[in-house]
Motif scaffolding. Structure first.
Motif, short mmCIF file in Angstrom:
data_model
loop_
_atom_site.label_atom_id
_atom_site.label_comp_id
_atom_site.label_asym_id
_atom_site.label_seq_id
_atom_site.Cartn_x
_atom_site.Cartn_y
_atom_site.Cartn_z
N VAL A 88 0.83 -1.05 0.07
CA VAL A 88 0.03 -0.07 -0.21
C VAL A 88 0.78 1.25 0.21
O VAL A 88 1.93 1.26 0.66
N PRO A 89 0.50 2.47 -0.48
CA PRO A 89 1.03 3.49 -0.58
C PRO A 89 0.89 4.05 0.88
O PRO A 89 0.36 3.72 1.71
N HIS A 90 2.02 4.99 1.44
CA HIS A 90 1.92 5.75 2.52
C HIS A 90 0.79 6.40 2.78
O HIS A 90 0.21 7.37 2.17
N GLY A 137 -2.17 4.91 2.53
CA GLY A 137 -3.24 4.32 1.65
C GLY A 137 -3.88 2.99 2.29
O GLY A 137 -3.28 2.47 3.08
N SER A 154 9.47 -2.64 0.92
CA SER A 154 8.81 -2.68 1.82
C SER A 154 9.77 -3.32 3.14
O SER A 154 10.87 -3.73 2.82
N SER A 155 9.26 -3.71 4.46
CA SER A 155 10.01 -4.01 5.43
C SER A 155 10.17 -5.55 5.19
O SER A 155 11.22 -6.12 5.63
N ILE A 156 9.11 -6.19 4.82
CA ILE A 156 9.14 -7.60 4.42
C ILE A 156 8.66 -8.06 3.39
O ILE A 156 8.03 -7.27 2.68
N VAL A 179 4.09 -3.84 9.37
CA VAL A 179 4.68 -4.03 8.14
C VAL A 179 3.52 -4.64 7.28
O VAL A 179 3.90 -4.74 6.19
N VAL A 195 -0.90 -4.90 6.28
CA VAL A 195 -2.56 -4.59 6.43
C VAL A 195 -3.39 -5.74 6.09
O VAL A 195 -3.10 -6.60 5.27
N VAL A 251 -3.69 -1.69 9.47
CA VAL A 251 -2.68 -2.28 10.04
C VAL A 251 -2.74 -3.64 10.79
O VAL A 251 -3.80 -3.57 11.82
N MET A 260 3.06 -2.96 3.94
CA MET A 260 3.35 -1.65 4.22
C MET A 260 4.89 -1.14 3.73
O MET A 260 5.79 -2.00 3.72
N LEU A 275 8.58 0.26 3.75
CA LEU A 275 9.71 0.49 4.83
C LEU A 275 9.49 1.78 5.59
O LEU A 275 9.16 2.74 4.57
N GLY A 290 9.90 4.67 2.45
CA GLY A 290 9.90 3.47 1.64
C GLY A 290 9.21 3.43 0.45
O GLY A 290 9.45 3.01 -0.64
#
Lengths: 359, 359
Positions: free
Chosen positions: A151-153, A155, A184-186, A205, A207, A213, A224, A226, A235
């Motif tokens: 997803v965008p920040h 979003g 992304s984080s993961i 990380v 949604v 989240v 999500m 980074l 990110g």
């Protein structure tokens, strides 16, 4: 890294098997060998999410017609330091190794060069290709976009791919330094692994289907960027840079406009873009000075004091340690992948690779 | 953005004042104008941490002899697409505008070009220079390293600078898209602002003198890389890429080996490196296709559904909205900066800029 039941296989044996499986599934030899080289290289470097685990997916891409078995890739040098590779819907691995080779040839003269890859497909771990440049004494920045799973920040719905950035650099007297990171984080695969293990996800990380989240891997459907809930615009900003370089500079559509990689129309080509920048260090600095600057950076970084139980490492160091283990003891293949490979091998009349050990 | 008491000043008036102050402090006209252009540009775009707030610091750099008032910058084209700019310890702003100009001249022919800047000094917001390229129809990636204020992932002591990455891209019919982000979650300045306001810091962005994570701005002395306690290896990996491109490719020392920017030896040059990559879009794709891909990306991203109270924005969009306000109502200068500027103006016999309003 997640723990799972696994089989261990020696690298040459595994690479031979993957190439043979793809050949028997109809791939031309160059494509089969490129996929085998890249996937086994990623697994050898403990980049398991992008290693042999993906081989069944690549075989299916070939069988469904999404990836062309015998593409006619065309390279065009559009300026002294810019090339475009039309991958003709062939394997992204073959296209990316070729792009790096062309980039190296240009940068040898011009010092820096870019290759924009068009009409390609999923190429696995981007680091395979920047590493190939670094093994030849060049530095490289590599990127690929992909379909929307992040997803965008701020979003609610996926818009970006995990859009990785890789940077590799030759290091005198040791393996190249390799950074290879999703923005992304993961990776999405981590969500699936956590569903199996039952462990919750880290905070911020992923949604759920409503865009909320969640740390519940069974609720999580998208990632999500980074930086999480507060700093995810960073990110997402990097993902935008990657997407634009891989779309506007290659002519492909942006990630969210690409056909989804999994779904109903699996015979449709994905028409992905990749972007590579190749640099020749000795056209920037005398090589001895370059090498000593790199060595100083790595030595000083690795000597930094760390939290109890931690160590300060350079990009790629954790994978390098796993690599040593895998060189000695074979490459682990998780049981789900092993089972899928066994099914494909039976269908295509391939001999399975010999297992070193099962654990 | 933090709220603080402020004075508002019109852009041309502020830019005139900053240039005059630097001229009277001994700078040559080109350096004075470059600093004025970059700092006021950053402030106009609401990049306040890197805007006119830094002008007193630049004046002091000049007065202490750290930055040379009349540098002899030398550009050498080392290959068809590679140049090196020796900034001769002059202002980083002047060096960076020059580097982008040289990069644009090379990339006009070669499609992509790199300029490695050596022996430079703090250049403020890296986005000022990538934006300058985008305003001329080129895309640009810009980076700078700096002295150590960010701990490595798992580390206790500062090793990296905030090592920003900027990416700018021309957009047909509107301002360029501009990404300009530190590879730490926050800038160090945010810690100081929070000390004044008494608000706690966000989690996992800063550490205390022992290297322990803290949200207390009074305890915080260094930053953590983007990604926090669990994924900070990504921010640190990007910081490593930036540091290596700005040191090994420029010949400068890595960030942690640079003299600290603040401290006892303020007359010593900082000998910073910057790194710029310039790309000419129409040597990658026909310009109409490039423009339509960029427009599609931005339109689709901005149309994404958002969390309640949020909006999905493209990189640089929040700053662009602030920019419209500042164009209409003047650029805010915080009271501490205004007071410092007033002191310097009195010492150097400059007329302070007219304030539009005080709030």
């Amino acid at each position: 890294m997640e723990t799972f039941e696994q089989v261990r296989v020696r690298r040459p044996e595994l690479e031979r098997f993957v190439a043979e499986l793809l050949l028997r599934a109809g791939a031309r030899r160059d494509g089969a060998e490129a996929v085998a080289r890249a996937t086994v290289d990623a697994s050898a470097r403990a980049f398991d999410t992008h290693g042999v685990r993906l081989v069944p997916h690549y075989v299916e891409s070939l069988l469904s017609g999404r990836v062309k078995a015998a593409p006619e890739m065309r390279f065009t040098r559009q300026a002294a330091a810019v090339g475009r590779l039309d991958a003709d819907d062939g394997f992204g691995h073959l296209a990316s190794y070729r792009a790096v080779e062309e980039g190296v040839a240009m940068a040898r003269e011009t010092g820096i060069a870019a290759v924009a890859v068009a009409r390609s497909s999923h190429h696995g771990a981007t680091g395979c290709y920047t590493l190939a440049a670094a093994q030849r004494g060049f530095a490289a920045i590599g990127m690929t976009h992909s379909d929307a799973i992040v997803v965008p920040h701020g979003g609610l719905k996926p818009f970006n791919g995990t859009n990785p950035i890789s940077f590799a650099l030759p290091v005198a007297g040791e393996e190249p330094m390799l950074l290879d990171m999703a923005t992304s984080s993961i990776p999405l695969n981590r969500v699936f692994l956590r569903r199996a293990s039952g462990q919750p996800l880290p905070p911020e990380v992923a949604v759920d289907g409503e865009g909320a989240v969640t740390t519940d891997p069974h609720q999580a459907v998208a990632l999500m960027p980074l930086g999480g809930a507060e700093f995810g615009y960073k990110g997402a900003g990097l993902a935008a840079m990657v997407d634009l370089l891989c779309s506007a500079f290659t002519g492909m559509a942006h990630g969210a406009a690409l056909p989804p990689f999994t779904g109903t129309e699996e015979s449709q080509p994905v028409a992905l873009g990749h972007f590579f920048i190749i640099l020749r260090p000795e056209l920037f600095q005398p090589l001895a000075l370059f090498n000593s600057r790199v060595a100083d950076f790595l030595a000083d970084l690795r000597a930094q004091p760390a939290r109890p139980g931690a160590r300060v490492m350079a990009p790629g160091d954790p994978e390098r340690e796993a690599q040593a283990d895998r060189r000695a003891n074979g490459i682990p293949v998780d049981v789900a992948t092993w089972t899928a490979l066994r099914g494909l091998a039976a269908r295509k009349g391939c001999v399975m690779p010999a297992a070193v050990a099962e654990s």
